[in-house]
Design an enzyme around this catalytic site. Sequence first.
Site, short mmCIF file in Angstrom:
data_model
loop_
_atom_site.label_atom_id
_atom_site.label_comp_id
_atom_site.label_asym_id
_atom_site.label_seq_id
_atom_site.Cartn_x
_atom_site.Cartn_y
_atom_site.Cartn_z
N SER A 236 0.15 -16.96 -49.65
CA SER A 236 -0.27 -18.42 -49.41
C SER A 236 -1.54 -18.55 -50.19
CB SER A 236 -0.66 -18.63 -47.98
OG SER A 236 -1.78 -17.97 -47.49
N GLU A 238 -3.82 -20.47 -49.71
CA GLU A 238 -5.16 -20.33 -48.91
C GLU A 238 -5.70 -18.95 -48.79
OE1 GLU A 238 -4.15 -21.34 -44.85
OE2 GLU A 238 -6.02 -20.73 -44.09
N GLU A 257 -0.15 -14.09 -56.86
CA GLU A 257 1.34 -15.00 -56.99
C GLU A 257 1.33 -15.70 -55.78
OE1 GLU A 257 4.38 -16.15 -56.67
OE2 GLU A 257 5.48 -14.22 -56.26
N GLU A 388 3.18 -26.80 -49.48
CA GLU A 388 4.20 -25.60 -49.42
C GLU A 388 4.87 -25.80 -47.96
OE1 GLU A 388 3.53 -21.70 -50.11
OE2 GLU A 388 5.50 -21.75 -51.51
P1 NAI Z 1 -0.32 -15.03 -45.66
O1 NAI Z 1 -0.65 -15.50 -46.89
O2 NAI Z 1 -1.31 -15.29 -44.50
O3 NAI Z 1 0.19 -13.43 -45.77
C1 NAI Z 1 0.61 -12.80 -46.79
C2 NAI Z 1 -0.13 -11.58 -46.80
O4 NAI Z 1 -1.43 -11.78 -46.60
C3 NAI Z 1 0.18 -10.72 -45.63
O5 NAI Z 1 0.28 -9.29 -45.81
C4 NAI Z 1 -1.08 -10.98 -44.78
O6 NAI Z 1 -1.50 -9.78 -43.62
C5 NAI Z 1 -2.08 -10.93 -45.56
N1 NAI Z 1 -3.60 -11.52 -45.48
C6 NAI Z 1 -3.73 -12.72 -44.57
N2 NAI Z 1 -4.68 -13.08 -44.56
C7 NAI Z 1 -5.55 -12.17 -45.22
C8 NAI Z 1 -6.86 -12.04 -45.64
N3 NAI Z 1 -7.96 -12.70 -45.10
N4 NAI Z 1 -7.38 -10.97 -46.46
C9 NAI Z 1 -6.37 -10.43 -46.95
N5 NAI Z 1 -5.06 -10.38 -46.84
C10 NAI Z 1 -4.74 -11.47 -45.82
O7 NAI Z 1 0.92 -15.87 -45.27
P2 NAI Z 1 1.60 -16.27 -43.96
O8 NAI Z 1 0.31 -16.86 -43.03
O9 NAI Z 1 2.21 -15.40 -43.43
O10 NAI Z 1 2.42 -17.84 -44.15
C11 NAI Z 1 1.67 -19.14 -44.32
C12 NAI Z 1 2.25 -19.75 -45.42
O11 NAI Z 1 2.01 -19.05 -46.74
C13 NAI Z 1 3.70 -19.86 -45.73
O12 NAI Z 1 4.00 -21.22 -44.96
C14 NAI Z 1 3.96 -20.12 -47.08
O13 NAI Z 1 3.62 -21.22 -47.64
C15 NAI Z 1 2.81 -19.31 -47.92
N6 NAI Z 1 3.44 -18.35 -48.33
C16 NAI Z 1 4.02 -17.74 -49.39
C17 NAI Z 1 4.40 -16.80 -50.10
C18 NAI Z 1 4.82 -16.66 -51.41
O14 NAI Z 1 5.78 -16.09 -51.93
N7 NAI Z 1 4.39 -17.13 -52.35
C19 NAI Z 1 4.89 -15.51 -49.15
C20 NAI Z 1 4.42 -15.84 -47.78
C21 NAI Z 1 3.86 -16.92 -47.38
MG MG Z 2 -1.61 -16.56 -42.98
#
Ligand code: NAI
Ligand code: MG
Length: 484
Positions: A236, A238, A257, A388
């Site tokens: 994400s 964020e 990415e 998104e």
């Molecule tokens: P996320 O961005 O929180 O998770 C992705 C990875 O980041 C996971 O391995 C997670 O453990 C890690 N992560 C989470 N917080 C972190 C931190 N503070 N420091 C370092 N690593 C951290 O995504 P989430 O919450 O699972 O999904 C939420 C939204 O994110 C989705 O609805 C979508 O919009 C977006 N997303 C986009 C992706 C893409 O391919 N561009 C893939 C997954 C989510």
């Molecule tokens: Mg998250």
Amino acid sequence: MTLQSVVDELRERPGTGEVIPVIDPATEEQIAEFTDCGEDAVDDAVARARATFESGVWHGLPARERAKIMWRIADLMDQHVDELAELDSLNTGMPLVQAQNIMPTCAEFFRYYAGWCTKLDGAAYDVRMTGGITGAHASMHAYTIKEPFGVVGHIIPWNGPMMTACAKLAPALAAGCSNVLKPAEETPLSALLLVKLIAQAGVPDGVVNLLTGNGHTAGAALAAHPDVDKIAFTGSTEVGKQIVRAAAGNLKKVLLELGGKSPVLIYDDADLETAIKVAAGGIFVHSGQGCVCGSRIFVQRSVYDQVVDGVAQAANAAKLGGPKEKGSRIGPLISQKQLTRVMGFIDEGKRDGVEVVTGGHRLDRRGYFVHPTVLTNVDPAMRLYQQEIFGPVVTILPFDDDDEAVAMANDTTYGLAATVWTNNLSRAHRLAKRLESGTITLNCQLVFDHAVPFGGYKQSGWGLEYGREGIETYMQTKSVWTQL
Ligand code: NAI
Ligand code: MG
């Protein structure tokens, strides 16, 4: 590795934090559990990676030897394609055939980047200095050396566990980096097998280290770690920003990415049958959980109703189901959390007066399934139009001319992918220049090749993956000067 042995190994992994369940999103049943590895495990993994980098046990190998080992990883992945596909499809809910189709592409990352190992040369420069600091004229010989960054932390998401792991590890290994891989807490299964195959192929111990833990614990500690030289992240926007902040401590480099809100422009002179079919697939595939999914469709007014009807029909025809349910083409969302998030956007839109042409509800069954959803009468100020959603939800709006289409397409903080459907080739290429996006697809969508660079404009990312740029991401350039 059988599923049971992966489940057993995951349970046995040491940890200090909470117990994290792994859920089958198609049934909502628990398939495995593991203990958050915690921050000490991050220190250990980084220390192991650092030791291998200092010793040169990997980057010090002749490039052709690294290439041979990487080729072997790909061969081993091909031999284990059924297990890898089963693990990813079970864990993400994607149809088994889809996972089986993706695995050879994942393996190919190692072959493609194996080829680059032997081609990572710098350049030589013939420099004539006139009046340098000493005032003297001098002839200089300068050259560049391409060096691996060092220790790289890879933090990857749940929507394509093997695809994102391979897209990062293959170029990083080819470059000679030592690595720590943290899969998403939702989808740790396939990574266990992947790291085994990497070791079996001959990558020395400690060059690829696995962390099984949460984002806010293990991920955050990795991003902040003073002995990590680079973080490669997909997820994400964020969290991407949080990683940038965490990286500031030692100014580690960051590859991001991130998400998208990708526009698809459909003109009245396009092959409409194909455009409708592919645009519908371009958002509903994988239930919209893809970074390049085309979640905002814009249609020239004369064919607007036809396209809305066509996409709605495709939405209704899509067969949803679990990985092994017969005929299923689209799986569930990954988790209850994502289901709540996606339905939150839809329900808010309904309250604010969007028209739900089809869908707009979860399926009346077990599993996190959302009916593919088509929304019109959308106000650009709405959250569902700007953010998104990462679900099977598309908005469709009409436009009258190029300027209006481009203004609407570019009215987003994201810039990952943009598509144009038109048989007017001059217009297509004019629009390719005007659309603010890292990837432009003309009369096609969701296209990919290991050799073609991929990255985001605006808040969709930093840096590039795939192709030559994708390996340079894991290298730094040193300039060496000699006075002749
Ligand atoms: P996320 O961005 O929180 O998770 C992705 C990875 O980041 C996971 O391995 C997670 O453990 C890690 N992560 C989470 N917080 C972190 C931190 N503070 N420091 C370092 N690593 C951290 O995504 P989430 O919450 O699972 O999904 C939420 C939204 O994110 C989705 O609805 C979508 O919009 C977006 N997303 C986009 C992706 C893409 O391919 N561009 C893939 C997954 C989510
Ligand atoms: Mg998250």
